[in-house]
Design a protein around this motif. Structure first.
Motif, mmCIF file in Angstrom:
data_model
loop_
_atom_site.group_PDB
_atom_site.id
_atom_site.type_symbol
_atom_site.label_atom_id
_atom_site.label_comp_id
_atom_site.label_asym_id
_atom_site.label_seq_id
_atom_site.Cartn_x
_atom_site.Cartn_y
_atom_site.Cartn_z
ATOM 1 N N LEU A 140 -11.190 0.990 19.193
ATOM 2 C CA LEU A 140 -10.486 -0.005 20.006
ATOM 3 C C LEU A 140 -11.122 -1.385 19.846
ATOM 4 O O LEU A 140 -10.428 -2.405 19.794
ATOM 5 C CB LEU A 140 -10.494 0.405 21.481
ATOM 6 C CG LEU A 140 -9.660 1.627 21.855
ATOM 7 C CD1 LEU A 140 -9.847 1.977 23.327
ATOM 8 C CD2 LEU A 140 -8.183 1.393 21.562
ATOM 9 N N ASN A 141 -12.456 -1.407 19.784
ATOM 10 C CA ASN A 141 -13.149 -2.692 19.626
ATOM 11 C C ASN A 141 -12.814 -3.361 18.302
ATOM 12 O O ASN A 141 -12.820 -4.591 18.204
ATOM 13 C CB ASN A 141 -14.662 -2.495 19.729
ATOM 14 C CG ASN A 141 -15.104 -2.081 21.122
ATOM 15 O OD1 ASN A 141 -14.355 -2.220 22.092
ATOM 16 N ND2 ASN A 141 -16.317 -1.561 21.230
ATOM 17 N N THR A 142 -12.527 -2.540 17.283
ATOM 18 C CA THR A 142 -12.203 -3.083 15.959
ATOM 19 C C THR A 142 -10.694 -3.149 15.721
ATOM 20 O O THR A 142 -10.242 -3.317 14.587
ATOM 21 C CB THR A 142 -12.859 -2.227 14.858
ATOM 22 O OG1 THR A 142 -12.448 -0.865 15.001
ATOM 23 C CG2 THR A 142 -14.379 -2.306 14.937
ATOM 24 N N LYS A 143 -9.905 -2.993 16.810
ATOM 25 C CA LYS A 143 -8.438 -3.107 16.757
ATOM 26 C C LYS A 143 -7.778 -2.003 15.923
ATOM 27 O O LYS A 143 -6.647 -2.149 15.488
ATOM 28 C CB LYS A 143 -8.002 -4.473 16.196
ATOM 29 C CG LYS A 143 -8.658 -5.663 16.870
ATOM 30 C CD LYS A 143 -8.349 -5.723 18.353
ATOM 31 C CE LYS A 143 -8.992 -6.942 19.005
ATOM 32 N NZ LYS A 143 -8.809 -6.955 20.484
ATOM 33 N N SER A 144 -8.462 -0.879 15.703
ATOM 34 C CA SER A 144 -7.869 0.258 14.995
ATOM 35 C C SER A 144 -7.323 1.234 16.037
ATOM 36 O O SER A 144 -7.858 2.337 16.240
ATOM 37 C CB SER A 144 -8.919 0.938 14.098
ATOM 38 O OG SER A 144 -9.452 0.023 13.175
ATOM 39 N N LYS A 145 -6.258 0.840 16.711
ATOM 40 C CA LYS A 145 -5.786 1.583 17.874
ATOM 41 C C LYS A 145 -5.167 2.930 17.514
ATOM 42 O O LYS A 145 -5.245 3.876 18.293
ATOM 43 C CB LYS A 145 -4.796 0.723 18.661
ATOM 44 C CG LYS A 145 -5.442 -0.516 19.256
ATOM 45 C CD LYS A 145 -4.464 -1.348 20.058
ATOM 46 C CE LYS A 145 -5.156 -2.563 20.680
ATOM 47 N NZ LYS A 145 -4.227 -3.394 21.475
ATOM 48 N N ASP A 146 -4.552 3.024 16.341
ATOM 49 C CA ASP A 146 -3.966 4.307 15.955
ATOM 50 C C ASP A 146 -5.048 5.354 15.732
ATOM 51 O O ASP A 146 -4.872 6.532 16.056
ATOM 52 C CB ASP A 146 -3.109 4.143 14.703
ATOM 53 C CG ASP A 146 -3.848 3.413 13.598
ATOM 54 O OD1 ASP A 146 -4.904 2.801 13.880
ATOM 55 O OD2 ASP A 146 -3.368 3.442 12.444
ATOM 56 N N SER A 147 -6.203 4.929 15.172
ATOM 57 C CA SER A 147 -7.311 5.873 14.972
ATOM 58 C C SER A 147 -7.910 6.282 16.306
ATOM 59 O O SER A 147 -8.419 7.408 16.449
ATOM 60 C CB SER A 147 -8.395 5.239 14.096
ATOM 61 O OG SER A 147 -7.879 4.882 12.832
ATOM 62 N N ALA A 148 -7.871 5.384 17.295
ATOM 63 C CA ALA A 148 -8.453 5.696 18.602
ATOM 64 C C ALA A 148 -7.685 6.823 19.290
ATOM 65 O O ALA A 148 -8.282 7.635 20.013
ATOM 66 C CB ALA A 148 -8.455 4.443 19.471
ATOM 67 N N ILE A 149 -6.373 6.903 19.078
ATOM 68 C CA ILE A 149 -5.566 7.917 19.766
ATOM 69 C C ILE A 149 -6.030 9.327 19.412
ATOM 70 O O ILE A 149 -6.152 10.197 20.285
ATOM 71 C CB ILE A 149 -4.075 7.725 19.428
ATOM 72 C CG1 ILE A 149 -3.538 6.454 20.091
ATOM 73 C CG2 ILE A 149 -3.257 8.927 19.881
ATOM 74 C CD1 ILE A 149 -2.090 6.144 19.784
ATOM 75 N N ALA A 150 -6.299 9.561 18.142
ATOM 76 C CA ALA A 150 -6.726 10.910 17.718
ATOM 77 C C ALA A 150 -8.039 11.301 18.388
ATOM 78 O O ALA A 150 -8.215 12.451 18.834
ATOM 79 C CB ALA A 150 -6.868 10.950 16.202
ATOM 80 N N GLN A 151 -8.975 10.358 18.487
ATOM 81 C CA GLN A 151 -10.269 10.669 19.101
ATOM 82 C C GLN A 151 -10.134 10.866 20.611
ATOM 83 O O GLN A 151 -10.818 11.713 21.191
ATOM 84 C CB GLN A 151 -11.258 9.532 18.803
ATOM 85 C CG GLN A 151 -11.544 9.327 17.331
ATOM 86 C CD GLN A 151 -12.078 10.585 16.672
ATOM 87 O OE1 GLN A 151 -12.868 11.331 17.259
ATOM 88 N NE2 GLN A 151 -11.630 10.847 15.443
ATOM 89 N N LEU A 152 -9.245 10.112 21.235
ATOM 90 C CA LEU A 152 -9.029 10.292 22.677
ATOM 91 C C LEU A 152 -8.405 11.654 22.969
ATOM 92 O O LEU A 152 -8.678 12.261 24.011
ATOM 93 C CB LEU A 152 -8.116 9.171 23.210
ATOM 94 C CG LEU A 152 -8.765 7.791 23.332
ATOM 95 C CD1 LEU A 152 -7.706 6.728 23.588
ATOM 96 C CD2 LEU A 152 -9.803 7.777 24.457
#
Length: 856
Positions: free
Chosen positions: A191-203
């Motif tokens: 999220l800090n690096t604006k890679s929001k699609d990658s954040a969803i999988a980790q969440l």
């Protein structure tokens, strides 16, 4: 055995077990309790902002959270840190570089966590690195790695944290809460690096593996927010449903906001309105949701507004405002929306009041604040000109009626005023009678209950019931109506008496009768005028000059409104109606051409091509020599800023002003003001003309020009600047009294030339510069200054005293000897006068040279 086991210098089984148990169940136990208490404090201080994307970790770091070495913010974290240090220092058993106490790695972990939550990230990083370097086989090693990368992210090393967390997840077999924590930390880094699609999988992984319900709800909520950003409403609703299903297992704020976010995704066009209204009503009526009614009411208001039910939506926006406790963002949203609604209904004064309230609820150092502030400032102009337009339209409409129609209107109005006055008087009398009845009841109650007479106010519940409370009170002084009525009755009975001792004495009552009689006569006179239609008829203007002035003012207001709506608010329909109304009202010639051109531009933008073409032909045929006709015939001329454009002419004219060609500037500015009537550039030419007149003719000419700008162009930038000059600069500039030379620090020598004498001023300046260059003990400069249209000054600046100035001028007139010893006549023999710099500014400003010379 006890004495021997206390030693940390012996590597014995009993020593290791003694210190391990003491570390775990005493020092670290108390340290962990302090850490949890501190974390609870941080959580209580942190207020979730559900209007923005939530952070993965519930902790806010401000830029001003800077600590000196040894300084801490939270006493609980300080205590946890002290316990961790005590465990390391007192119970550490290091033999040959190897730690024998298995609890020391946990002590370092506690130390790092305490520093982390106390927002001292560099010392926290040192503690975690110490574990990784000294205790690589610790059973807490995976937790330590996660905490280290969380700390690294706080220090803005997101890329490094992503790399190491991915390596940890790929190389180590971690599960349970450790897997949830690692995935959550990696999600925050994405999220800090604006890679929001990658954040969803980790969440997703974090939500599946954590056993802490509060964290599970947070991860689902963030996923829902991200899906909404991506426009995937169905996926977002699944995440919000997962939160709703947890119900009382999670904080109520997540439960309510999940409902609200899900409701925001409702499809108004195709959804079932009845079911959705029932859904919102259920949220509203649920007693457990009372602390969140502000947001629920706001959501209901938004629904009704989307359904074009403005009256219902306004009710709920106001309900939301009444329920807000601390959510300033929601407060600003409510006020701004209400302001926009009233603006759309052309109720600009009310809209302005709502925008004022919006600004009080916003952070001043933000872009939204600046946008609303600018919109509010622009609204000042709209309110001002709409007020003029509506008032003058009403006056002109009444004037256009016959005397009989005018009398009928004002007769009805006067009768309405009389009925309102009677109703108000009846209400006052009822309120006073009610007060008397309650006072009698209270006295009777006191007589029946003598014990209550000595009680302080509020002890008797019955008395409290009789007297009421401040919010819903029958107490005399809490009722504004009875107070006002009482004041009037006092004046009628006692007159206007001073607040002093013995105010009731007869000596103070000499004028009571006259006062009462005078007041009665005054009241009667006022009432007669208010309820007499002839009063209003007499106030109507009858002179044609006055009527024409009202119409002229109304037309100018329409023009300004058209410009404001078109340029500042982009309300093209409103701008169109104002310009069209203006052209129907026989406006001044100076407003016709710019109004037609603006209408042409508006017609084009609204797609009314036929009307636009008609207006274009009208401008070209009726005003063939105008700048607007030239633009329409040759559109590229406007873009290239050719020599006929206002910008180009103004730039050249300003250069002439800087060169002191004031007469030429005045003449050309007047020409352009006439040519560009109605153009936005006209006030700029007016300012330039006023400044040139001030330099050439003095302060009074400048004052007249600035006053004209302030009155004529009230709501332009130039008009506001002119008003500021009148308020702040004129009081200083008006002073024409000369100051004493003893109070000045800089002095000048002035040589005076008549402009029509045919003398070569430039040749004189060249000689003067040569002489000035010989003086190396002063930093002297020369200039040529216009005094008025007949006189020019050549000035020497930089002298330090009046005597020095005169001495320098005499030095220029003295004879010299050349290299051969021959006497050479002076090159400069022209008359002069010396003057201080402040006094020179005064004579230039007020053109009072003769007054100064008479004093010398």
């Amino acid at each position: 055995m006890l004495a021997q086991s206390c030693s940390t210098k012996k590597d014995k089984f009993i020593n290791r077990q003694f210190h391990a148990l003491g570390t775990k169940y005493n020092v670290l136990y108390n340290g962990n309790i302090a850490l949890e208490r501190g974390k609870d404090g941080v959580n209580n201080e942190f207020t979730e902002n559900f209007w923005e994307l939530l952070p993965v970790e519930r902790m806010k770091v401000d830029e001003d959270d800077i600590f000196l070495p040894g300084q801490t913010k939270n006493a609980d974290f300080e205590r946890a840190e002290e316990k961790a240090i005590k465990a390391i220092q007192v119970h550490g058993m290091n033999f040959h570089g190897k730690e024998k106490n298995p609890q020391i790695d946990e002590a370092y972990l506690l130390l790092g966590q305490a520093r982390y939550f106390d927002k001292r990230f560099v010392p926290a990083m040192a503690a975690f690195n110490n574990i990784l370097n000294k205790y690589p086989t610790s059973d807490k090693i995976n937790q330590v790695k996660i905490w280290r990368e969380k700390t690294s992210m706080r220090l803005d090393n997101n890329e490094g944290a992503i790399e190491k967390l991915k390596r940890l997840l790929n190389e180590e077999e971690i599960e349970g809460q450790d897997l949830a924590d690692a995935s959550a930390a990696l999600a925050q880094a994405y999220l800090n690096t604006k890679s929001k699609d990658s954040a969803i999988a980790q969440l997703t992984i974090a939500a599946e593996n954590t056993e802490i319900k509060r964290e599970k709800a947070r991860y689902h909520y963030i996923k829902g927010q991200l899906y909404n950003e991506f426009g995937k409403k169905d996926s977002a609703n699944m995440e919000f449903d997962a939160i709703i299903d947890m119900h009382r297992k999670i904080p109520r704020s997540f439960y309510i906001n999940a409902h609200i976010e899900k409701s925001n995704n409702f499809d108004i066009a195709n959804g079932n309105d009845i079911e959705f209204q029932e859904y919102l009503t259920e949220l509203e009526e649920n007693r457990e949701n009372r602390p969140f009614l502000d947001k629920i009411y706001y959501r209901i208001a938004e629904y009704h507004r989307a359904k074009a039910s403005d009256s219902l939506s306004e009710v709920y926006y106001n309900k939301s405002l009444r329920k807000i406790r601390s959510d300033q963002y929601l407060r600003s949203l409510n006020y701004e929306t209400l302001g926009n609604m009233y603006f759309d209904k052309n109720s600009y004064k009310t809209a302005g009041a709502y925008y004022d309230s919006t600004l009080t609820a916003m952070d001043k150092n933000t872009k939204p604040y600046r946008i609303i502030k600018k919109k509010r400032e622009n609204l000042d102009d709209v309110i001002y000109y709409e007020g003029i337009a509506q008032t003058n339209d009403s006056i002109l409409r009444i004037i256009g009626l016959s005397k009989a129609e005018q009398l009928a209107i004002y007769t009805k109005f006067a009768e309405d005023q009389r009925l309102k006055a009677l109703e108000e008087k009846e209400l006052q009398e009822k309120a006073v009678q009610q007060q008397k009845n309650q006072t009698v009841a209270a006295n009777n109650f006191d007589k029946r209950n003598p014990k209550n007479l000595g009680n302080p106010p509020g002890l008797s519940r019955d008395l409290k019931t009789l007297s009421g409370n401040k919010n819903n009170s029958s107490f005399y002084f809490y009722n504004a109506t009875t107070v006002a009525y009482g004041k009037n009755e006092f004046l009628k009975l006692w007159g206007n008496r001073k607040l002093q001792d013995n105010w009731r004495h007869s000596s103070q009552s000499a004028n009571i009768a006259n006062t009462i009689q005078g007041d009665s006569l005054t009241d009667a006179t006022i009432e007669d005028k208010l309820f007499n239609p002839e009063t209003y008829l007499a106030s109507l203007p009858t002179e044609q000059v006055e009527i024409d002035s009202i119409a002229k003012e109304r037309n100018f207001a329409y023009y300004q409104l058209g410009i404001i709506y078109k340029e500042k608010f982009k309300e093209l329909e409103l701008a169109k109606s104002r310009f069209e109304d203006l052209l129907e009202n026989n406006p001044e010639d100076r407003l016709i051409l710019p109004s037609k051109y603006n209408l042409y531009r508006i017609y084009l933008e609204l797609g009314l091509n036929l009307k636009a073409e008609t207006m274009k032909l009208a401008i070209i045929n009726e005003y063939p020599d105008s700048r607007y006709a030239e633009i329409l015939l040759n559109p590229q001329s406007e873009l290239s800023k050719d020599e006929n454009s206002p910008e180009y002419i103004y730039t050249n004219l300003y250069k002439q002003f800087a060169n002191e060609e004031y007469a030429a500037v005045i003449a050309e500015a007047e020409t352009q003001i006439k040519r560009l009537e109605g153009d936005d550039f006209v006030p700029k030419f007016e300012i330039l003309k006023a400044s040139a007149k001030g330099r050439l003719y003095g302060f009074e000419a400048y004052k007249a020009g600035i006053n004209h700008i302030a009155l004529t162009y009230v709501n332009t930038e130039e008009g506001k600047k002119a008003q500021d000059i009148i308020t702040n600069a004129f009081p200083v500039l008006e002073k024409k009294e000369f100051i004493s030379d003893d109070n000045a620090e800089k002095f000048n020598v002035i040589f005076q030339f008549e402009n029509n004498a045919g003398e070569d001023i430039d040749a004189f300046i060249k000689i003067l510069d040569e002489e000035v260059a010989k003086i190396d003990y002063f930093d002297l400069k020369t200039s040529k200054d216009v005094y008025d249209e007949n006189t020019t000054f050549v000035v020497v600046h930089g002298l330090k005293s009046i005597g020095g100035a005169k001495g320098f001028a005499e030095l220029l007139k003295s004879e010299e000897k050349d290299k051969r010893g021959r006497v050479v006549k002076p090159k400069i023999t022209r008359p002069y006068f010396a003057i201080s710099s402040p006094n020179y500014a005064i004579i230039q400003r007020h053109k009072n040279l003769n007054a100064y010379l008479e004093l010398q």
